[in-house]
Write an enzyme that holds these catalytic residues in place. Structure first.
Site, mmCIF file in Angstrom:
data_model
loop_
_atom_site.group_PDB
_atom_site.id
_atom_site.type_symbol
_atom_site.label_atom_id
_atom_site.label_comp_id
_atom_site.label_asym_id
_atom_site.label_seq_id
_atom_site.Cartn_x
_atom_site.Cartn_y
_atom_site.Cartn_z
ATOM 1 N N ASP A 131 -8.069 3.899 1.192
ATOM 2 C CA ASP A 131 -7.155 4.132 2.353
ATOM 3 C C ASP A 131 -7.831 4.740 3.667
ATOM 4 O O ASP A 131 -8.390 5.959 3.416
ATOM 5 C CB ASP A 131 -6.434 5.397 1.870
ATOM 6 N N ASN A 169 2.347 1.322 4.163
ATOM 7 C CA ASN A 169 2.772 0.341 4.973
ATOM 8 C C ASN A 169 2.374 0.370 6.439
ATOM 9 O O ASN A 169 3.085 -0.274 7.287
ATOM 10 C CB ASN A 169 4.116 -0.165 4.611
ATOM 11 N N CYS A 186 0.836 -1.298 -0.056
ATOM 12 C CA CYS A 186 0.062 0.016 -0.022
ATOM 13 C C CYS A 186 0.815 1.279 -0.112
ATOM 14 O O CYS A 186 1.906 0.934 -0.004
ATOM 15 C CB CYS A 186 -1.169 0.014 0.969
ATOM 16 N N CYS A 195 -1.263 0.805 7.478
ATOM 17 C CA CYS A 195 -2.630 0.714 7.580
ATOM 18 C C CYS A 195 -3.318 -0.560 6.859
ATOM 19 O O CYS A 195 -3.424 -1.637 7.450
ATOM 20 C CB CYS A 195 -3.491 1.911 7.057
ATOM 21 N N ARG A 196 -3.202 -0.523 5.478
ATOM 22 C CA ARG A 196 -3.868 -1.748 4.724
ATOM 23 C C ARG A 196 -3.129 -2.882 4.407
ATOM 24 O O ARG A 196 -3.399 -3.927 4.784
ATOM 25 C CB ARG A 196 -4.575 -1.181 3.182
ATOM 26 N N SER A 197 -1.684 -2.507 3.797
ATOM 27 C CA SER A 197 -0.898 -3.459 3.597
ATOM 28 C C SER A 197 -0.503 -4.643 5.063
ATOM 29 O O SER A 197 -0.488 -6.024 4.906
ATOM 30 C CB SER A 197 0.183 -3.584 2.871
HETATM 31 P P1 4NP Z 1 -1.794 2.802 4.093
HETATM 32 O O1 4NP Z 1 -2.222 4.159 4.279
HETATM 33 O O2 4NP Z 1 -1.059 3.320 2.664
HETATM 34 O O3 4NP Z 1 -3.015 2.010 3.971
HETATM 35 O O4 4NP Z 1 -0.609 2.423 5.058
HETATM 36 C C1 4NP Z 1 -1.530 5.476 4.913
HETATM 37 C C2 4NP Z 1 -0.895 5.460 5.774
HETATM 38 C C3 4NP Z 1 0.198 6.706 5.787
HETATM 39 C C4 4NP Z 1 0.117 7.682 4.881
HETATM 40 C C5 4NP Z 1 -0.716 7.541 3.712
HETATM 41 C C6 4NP Z 1 -1.531 6.410 3.506
HETATM 42 N N1 4NP Z 1 1.057 8.919 4.940
HETATM 43 O O5 4NP Z 1 0.694 9.863 4.057
HETATM 44 O O6 4NP Z 1 1.664 9.203 5.795
#
Ligand code: 4NP
Length: 155
Positions: free
Chosen positions: A122, A12, A9, A14-16
């Protein structure tokens, strides 16, 4: 045969990590499941506390995972690389060093539901409810993917 599986994702956290935890719970240790982010902003960090809490509610402990940024070596090491959304997919196809690597990259929900081209949304700027619906979406899709992976292993 797919033995080494990478979930990707953006951050790294939240989703993955949740996808990694769920898929690990569905496969034996004959399979290697990992996750990584397109970006390295959260490298070394635990998953988001809301992701940890949500997964734990379903009996999956992702608290020991640490975020990392995808590397070129991952395209060699892993057999299948699942992107959580179409932006991740585009980035992965851009980073992939050759056609063999490009062929390993798949959009997660399309792999589970052919002809569907949906993103895992997200939840980072959302609330616990968003994390919960992401968990359910991933749980259902990964049940299908785990079945497919085990089937190809038996061929
Ligand atoms: P993820 O979510 O891609 O599912 O881990 C996010 C976590 C952090 C950020 C963006 C998306 N960020 O911009 O820091």
């Amino acid at each position: 045969m797919t033995k080494n599986i990478l979930m990707v994702c953006l951050g790294n956290i939240c989703r993955s990590p949740v996808a990694e935890g769920i898929l690990k719970s569905k496969l034996t240790t004959d399979y290697y499941v990992d996750s990584a982010g397109i970006g390295g902003w959260h490298s070394g960090e635990q998953p988001d506390q809301r992701a940890i809490k949500t997964a734990l509610n379903y009996g999956i402990d992702i608290s020991k995972q640490r975020a990392r940024k995808i590397t070129i070596a991952d395209f060699e090491k892993f057999d299948t690389i699942y992107a959580m959304d179409k932006d991740n997919l585009k980035e992965l196809l851009h980073l992939a060093p050759n056609d063999t690597a490009k062929n390993k990259v798949k959009l997660l929900l399309s792999a589970a539901y052919p002809n569907k081209n949906d993103d895992v949304p997200d939840p980072y700027y959302g609330d616990l409810e968003d994390f919960n619906s992401v968990f359910t979406l991933l749980e259902n899709a990964l049940e299908i993917i785990a079945t497919k992976i085990k089937k190809t292993a038996n061929q």
